[in-house]
Motif scaffolding. Structure first.
Motif, PDB file in Angstrom:
ATOM      1  N   LYS A  57      35.106  69.114  47.059  1.00  0.00           N
ATOM      2  CA  LYS A  57      35.678  68.168  46.104  1.00  0.00           C
ATOM      3  C   LYS A  57      35.348  66.759  46.571  1.00  0.00           C
ATOM      4  CE  LYS A  57      40.205  67.663  48.211  1.00  0.00           C
ATOM      5  NZ  LYS A  57      41.620  67.530  47.980  1.00  0.00           N
ATOM      6  N   GLU A  58      35.409  65.821  45.638  1.00  0.00           N
ATOM      7  CA  GLU A  58      35.114  64.432  45.977  1.00  0.00           C
ATOM      8  C   GLU A  58      36.190  63.894  46.920  1.00  0.00           C
ATOM      9  OE1 GLU A  58      34.373  60.179  43.750  1.00  0.00           O
ATOM     10  OE2 GLU A  58      33.974  62.050  42.688  1.00  0.00           O
ATOM     11  N   ALA A  59      35.751  63.194  47.939  1.00  0.00           N
ATOM     12  CA  ALA A  59      36.673  62.654  48.933  1.00  0.00           C
ATOM     13  C   ALA A  59      37.451  61.478  48.363  1.00  0.00           C
ATOM     14  CB  ALA A  59      35.900  62.207  50.165  1.00  0.00           C
ATOM     15  N   ILE A  60      38.718  61.415  48.701  1.00  0.00           N
ATOM     16  CA  ILE A  60      39.582  60.293  48.330  1.00  0.00           C
ATOM     17  C   ILE A  60      39.867  59.520  49.609  1.00  0.00           C
ATOM     18  CG2 ILE A  60      41.849  59.650  47.422  1.00  0.00           C
ATOM     19  CD1 ILE A  60      41.688  62.275  45.756  1.00  0.00           C
ATOM     20  N   ALA A  61      39.605  58.230  49.596  1.00  0.00           N
ATOM     21  CA  ALA A  61      39.683  57.398  50.804  1.00  0.00           C
ATOM     22  C   ALA A  61      41.023  57.533  51.521  1.00  0.00           C
ATOM     23  CB  ALA A  61      39.395  55.943  50.467  1.00  0.00           C
ATOM     24  N   ASP A  62      42.121  57.499  50.792  1.00  0.00           N
ATOM     25  CA  ASP A  62      43.440  57.596  51.427  1.00  0.00           C
ATOM     26  C   ASP A  62      43.636  58.940  52.124  1.00  0.00           C
ATOM     27  OD1 ASP A  62      44.064  55.057  50.554  1.00  0.00           O
ATOM     28  OD2 ASP A  62      45.261  55.738  48.844  1.00  0.00           O
ATOM     29  N   GLU A  63      43.152  60.026  51.504  1.00  0.00           N
ATOM     30  CA  GLU A  63      43.273  61.351  52.112  1.00  0.00           C
ATOM     31  C   GLU A  63      42.420  61.454  53.367  1.00  0.00           C
ATOM     32  OE1 GLU A  63      42.289  64.232  49.124  1.00  0.00           O
ATOM     33  OE2 GLU A  63      44.123  63.869  47.991  1.00  0.00           O
ATOM     34  N   LEU A  64      41.217  60.868  53.321  1.00  0.00           N
ATOM     35  CA  LEU A  64      40.346  60.877  54.501  1.00  0.00           C
ATOM     36  C   LEU A  64      40.979  60.105  55.649  1.00  0.00           C
ATOM     37  CD1 LEU A  64      36.830  60.326  52.885  1.00  0.00           C
ATOM     38  CD2 LEU A  64      37.736  62.440  53.878  1.00  0.00           C
ATOM     39  N   CYS A  65      41.562  58.968  55.344  1.00  0.00           N
ATOM     40  CA  CYS A  65      42.215  58.151  56.355  1.00  0.00           C
ATOM     41  C   CYS A  65      43.402  58.898  56.971  1.00  0.00           C
ATOM     42  CB  CYS A  65      42.646  56.827  55.738  1.00  0.00           C
ATOM     43  SG  CYS A  65      43.172  55.612  56.949  1.00  0.00           S
ATOM     44  N   GLU A  66      44.190  59.562  56.122  1.00  0.00           N
ATOM     45  CA  GLU A  66      45.331  60.336  56.605  1.00  0.00           C
ATOM     46  C   GLU A  66      44.871  61.472  57.517  1.00  0.00           C
ATOM     47  OE1 GLU A  66      48.813  63.206  54.759  1.00  0.00           O
ATOM     48  OE2 GLU A  66      47.904  61.705  53.467  1.00  0.00           O
ATOM     49  N   MET A  67      43.793  62.178  57.133  1.00  0.00           N
ATOM     50  CA  MET A  67      43.280  63.266  57.963  1.00  0.00           C
ATOM     51  C   MET A  67      42.720  62.720  59.272  1.00  0.00           C
ATOM     52  SD  MET A  67      42.941  66.410  58.578  1.00  0.00           S
ATOM     53  CE  MET A  67      43.624  66.986  57.043  1.00  0.00           C
ATOM     54  N   GLN A  68      42.031  61.598  59.217  1.00  0.00           N
ATOM     55  CA  GLN A  68      41.512  60.972  60.431  1.00  0.00           C
ATOM     56  C   GLN A  68      42.658  60.680  61.407  1.00  0.00           C
ATOM     57  OE1 GLN A  68      39.815  57.084  59.876  1.00  0.00           O
ATOM     58  NE2 GLN A  68      39.019  56.995  61.941  1.00  0.00           N
ATOM     59  N   ASN A  69      43.735  60.128  60.894  1.00  0.00           N
ATOM     60  CA  ASN A  69      44.881  59.803  61.752  1.00  0.00           C
ATOM     61  C   ASN A  69      45.527  61.056  62.336  1.00  0.00           C
ATOM     62  OD1 ASN A  69      44.569  57.038  61.457  1.00  0.00           O
ATOM     63  ND2 ASN A  69      45.840  56.967  59.639  1.00  0.00           N
ATOM     64  N   LYS A  70      45.595  62.136  61.558  1.00  0.00           N
ATOM     65  CA  LYS A  70      46.144  63.397  62.069  1.00  0.00           C
ATOM     66  C   LYS A  70      45.288  63.926  63.208  1.00  0.00           C
ATOM     67  CE  LYS A  70      48.476  66.254  58.926  1.00  0.00           C
ATOM     68  NZ  LYS A  70      48.431  67.237  57.811  1.00  0.00           N
ATOM     69  N   ILE A  71      43.957  63.935  62.999  1.00  0.00           N
ATOM     70  CA  ILE A  71      43.042  64.437  64.036  1.00  0.00           C
ATOM     71  C   ILE A  71      43.126  63.576  65.279  1.00  0.00           C
ATOM     72  CG2 ILE A  71      40.602  64.789  64.610  1.00  0.00           C
ATOM     73  CD1 ILE A  71      40.203  65.493  61.594  1.00  0.00           C
ATOM     74  N   LEU A  72      43.139  62.253  65.108  1.00  0.00           N
ATOM     75  CA  LEU A  72      43.234  61.360  66.265  1.00  0.00           C
ATOM     76  C   LEU A  72      44.543  61.574  67.016  1.00  0.00           C
ATOM     77  CD1 LEU A  72      41.758  58.066  64.778  1.00  0.00           C
ATOM     78  CD2 LEU A  72      40.718  59.564  66.506  1.00  0.00           C
ATOM     79  N   GLY A  73      45.612  61.879  66.282  1.00  0.00           N
ATOM     80  CA  GLY A  73      46.886  62.161  66.931  1.00  0.00           C
ATOM     81  C   GLY A  73      46.831  63.377  67.847  1.00  0.00           C
ATOM     82  N   PHE A  74      46.054  64.378  67.464  1.00  0.00           N
ATOM     83  CA  PHE A  74      45.892  65.570  68.302  1.00  0.00           C
ATOM     84  C   PHE A  74      44.970  65.310  69.484  1.00  0.00           C
ATOM     85  CE2 PHE A  74      47.462  67.883  64.551  1.00  0.00           C
ATOM     86  CZ  PHE A  74      48.384  68.708  65.169  1.00  0.00           C
ATOM     87  N   LEU A  75      44.086  64.319  69.383  1.00  0.00           N
ATOM     88  CA  LEU A  75      43.165  64.009  70.471  1.00  0.00           C
ATOM     89  C   LEU A  75      43.820  63.259  71.623  1.00  0.00           C
ATOM     90  CD1 LEU A  75      39.956  63.015  68.505  1.00  0.00           C
ATOM     91  CD2 LEU A  75      40.216  64.952  70.049  1.00  0.00           C
ATOM     92  N   LYS A  76      45.005  62.691  71.383  1.00  0.00           N
ATOM     93  CA  LYS A  76      45.677  61.893  72.414  1.00  0.00           C
ATOM     94  C   LYS A  76      46.351  62.763  73.432  1.00  0.00           C
ATOM     95  CE  LYS A  76      46.192  57.984  69.419  1.00  0.00           C
ATOM     96  NZ  LYS A  76      47.011  57.063  68.730  1.00  0.00           N
TER      97      LYS A  76
END
Length: 76
Positions: A57-76
């Motif tokens: 599906k077409e990416a939505i900027a806000d959803e991508l940003c939210e997923m990025q933040n979730k992934i970064l949270g697990f990397l810490k």
């Protein structure tokens, strides 16, 4: 050596992407027909059909940003 590095370097990101999305596994696909280099895609999957790029599906900027933040949270 090259292929070993290509497939081992993204493993931590795949693990964290799996944690962030709650999927059963992370699939990988090497794509590079449209550019003069390749991309290693890490795709959240629950079934084999999830790796079919024509179902994307077409990416939505806000959803991508939210997923990025979730992934970064697990990397810490």
């Amino acid at each position: 050596v090259f292929f070993s590095a290509v497939f081992s370097a993204p493993k931590p990101f795949g693990n964290e992407k799996q944690n962030a999305t709650g999927c059963k596994r992370i699939g990988s696909a090497i794509i590079g027909l449209e550019v003069p280099h390749f991309h290693l895609h890490l795709v959240p999957m629950n079934r084999i059909g999830d790796l079919n790029f024509s179902n994307a599906k077409e990416a939505i900027a806000d959803e991508l940003c939210e997923m990025q933040n979730k992934i970064l949270g697990f990397l810490k």
